[in-house]
Design an enzyme around this catalytic site. Structure first.
Site, PDB file in Angstrom:
ATOM      1  N   HIS A 182      -1.943  80.560  17.809  1.00  0.00           N
ATOM      2  CA  HIS A 182      -2.146  82.004  17.694  1.00  0.00           C
ATOM      3  C   HIS A 182      -1.334  82.758  18.750  1.00  0.00           C
ATOM      4  CE1 HIS A 182      -4.968  82.478  14.491  1.00  0.00           C
ATOM      5  NE2 HIS A 182      -5.934  81.772  15.058  1.00  0.00           N
ATOM      6  N   CYS A 256       3.069  83.876  15.251  1.00  0.00           N
ATOM      7  CA  CYS A 256       3.323  85.129  14.548  1.00  0.00           C
ATOM      8  C   CYS A 256       4.078  86.118  15.437  1.00  0.00           C
ATOM      9  CB  CYS A 256       2.013  85.770  14.102  1.00  0.00           C
ATOM     10  SG  CYS A 256       1.094  84.805  12.896  1.00  0.00           S
ATOM     11  N   ARG A 265       7.607  85.107  11.800  1.00  0.00           N
ATOM     12  CA  ARG A 265       7.336  83.976  12.669  1.00  0.00           C
ATOM     13  C   ARG A 265       8.387  83.896  13.775  1.00  0.00           C
ATOM     14  NH1 ARG A 265       3.556  84.786  10.201  1.00  0.00           N
ATOM     15  NH2 ARG A 265       2.280  83.378   8.918  1.00  0.00           N
TER      16      ARG A 265
END
Length: 278
Positions: A182, A256, A265
């Site tokens: 994340h 991300c 990305r």
């Protein structure tokens, strides 16, 4: 003498409008408070919970390795943002290289293959699904986080772990050891990987060895469906000038970008530099 006339109907109408405005204001204030609580939960509480859990998992792996408990027949112990590709029914957001990708191959006669220890090609059992089995350390970022098999959100990423793309190489093996994490919320382990520079160390510890990779290249933005970046020989299928053409021992980090979105990305690539037994 004229007697003043009081218009009761107009007074009642104004009182009704004022009541409606007051009720509407109360609803808006309540919604604002709820939204603030949701934002606080996402940006603060999920980070706190995930980081605490990840730190405890790192400590559990270190204790387990220190005790020397080893699962018979394999290396792995009993511990507990991605690029789209082939999905797995057990994972909510799981992907690997395309079905047409070749299996990881041994490197040729280049410098990288000569420096790679022979132990790197030793077969190993696959870790169980969602199992934390390695530790990723990035000194520049002060990051030390568990690596688990798979990239499902509930089973891996939302716990603050870094997830290993199923079907890609394992640490120190020929091919591409590809990871996802994340960028924001749930521990956000990869929030600052955009700060990594060529030559920075990326260490991966397993029960049996410590593998040191060195940052070599990066791709600041590509599409979520760019599965080429996690292939055995990583190369973007969207920005074809980014990536590699020769087999080797690679590590790929994906997350991300931009922050607080999942539109694109960010990719960082490293190459295996050394291995030492634990």
């Amino acid at each position: 003498m004229r007697v003043p006339v009081v218009h009761q109907r107009g007074r009642r109408r104004r009182a009704r409008y004022a009541g409606l405005l007051w009720n509407g204001a109360e609803v808006l204030v309540t919604l604002g408070v709820v939204l603030l609580l949701l934002v606080a939960h996402q940006l603060w509480w999920t980070n706190r919970q995930a980081r605490e859990g990840a730190e405890q998992q790192v400590q559990a792996l270190e204790r387990e390795w220190g005790e020397g408990e080893k699962e018979e027949g394999g290396e792995w112990g009993s511990g507990s943002g991605a690029v789209s590709g082939r999905s797995d029914e057990r994972a909510e957001d799981t992907s690997t290289a395309d079905d047409s990708d070749p299996a990881p191959t041994r490197p040729g006669s280049g410098d990288d293959s000569r420096r790679t220890p022979a132990a790197a090609s030793t077969p190993a059992r696959q870790p169980r699904w969602d199992q934390a089995y390695a530790i990723l350390t990035i000194p520049r970022l002060g990051l030390r986080v568990p690596v688990a098999e798979g990239i499902s959100k509930p089973g891996v990423l939302n716990k603050g772990y870094v997830g290993h793309y199923p079907g890609t190489a394992q640490p120190g093996r020929p091919g591409n050891f590809a990871l996802a994490g994340h960028r924001n919320t749930h521990g956000e382990p990869f929030r600052y990987i955009n700060r990594l520079r060529k030559g920075d160390r990326l260490e991966v510890e397993t029960r049996s060895a410590v593998y040191t990779y060195v940052v070599d290249r990066s791709l600041s933005q590509t599409l979520p469906g760019d599965g080429g970046v996690i292939r055995p020989v990583p190369r973007s299928t969207v920005h074809r000038q980014y990536g590699y053409t020769d087999p080797g021992y690679y590590l790929t980090l994906t997350t991300c970008t931009p922050e607080y979105t999942s539109r694109y990305r960010l990719v960082v690539w490293g190459k295996l530099a050394s291995m030492r037994p634990r």
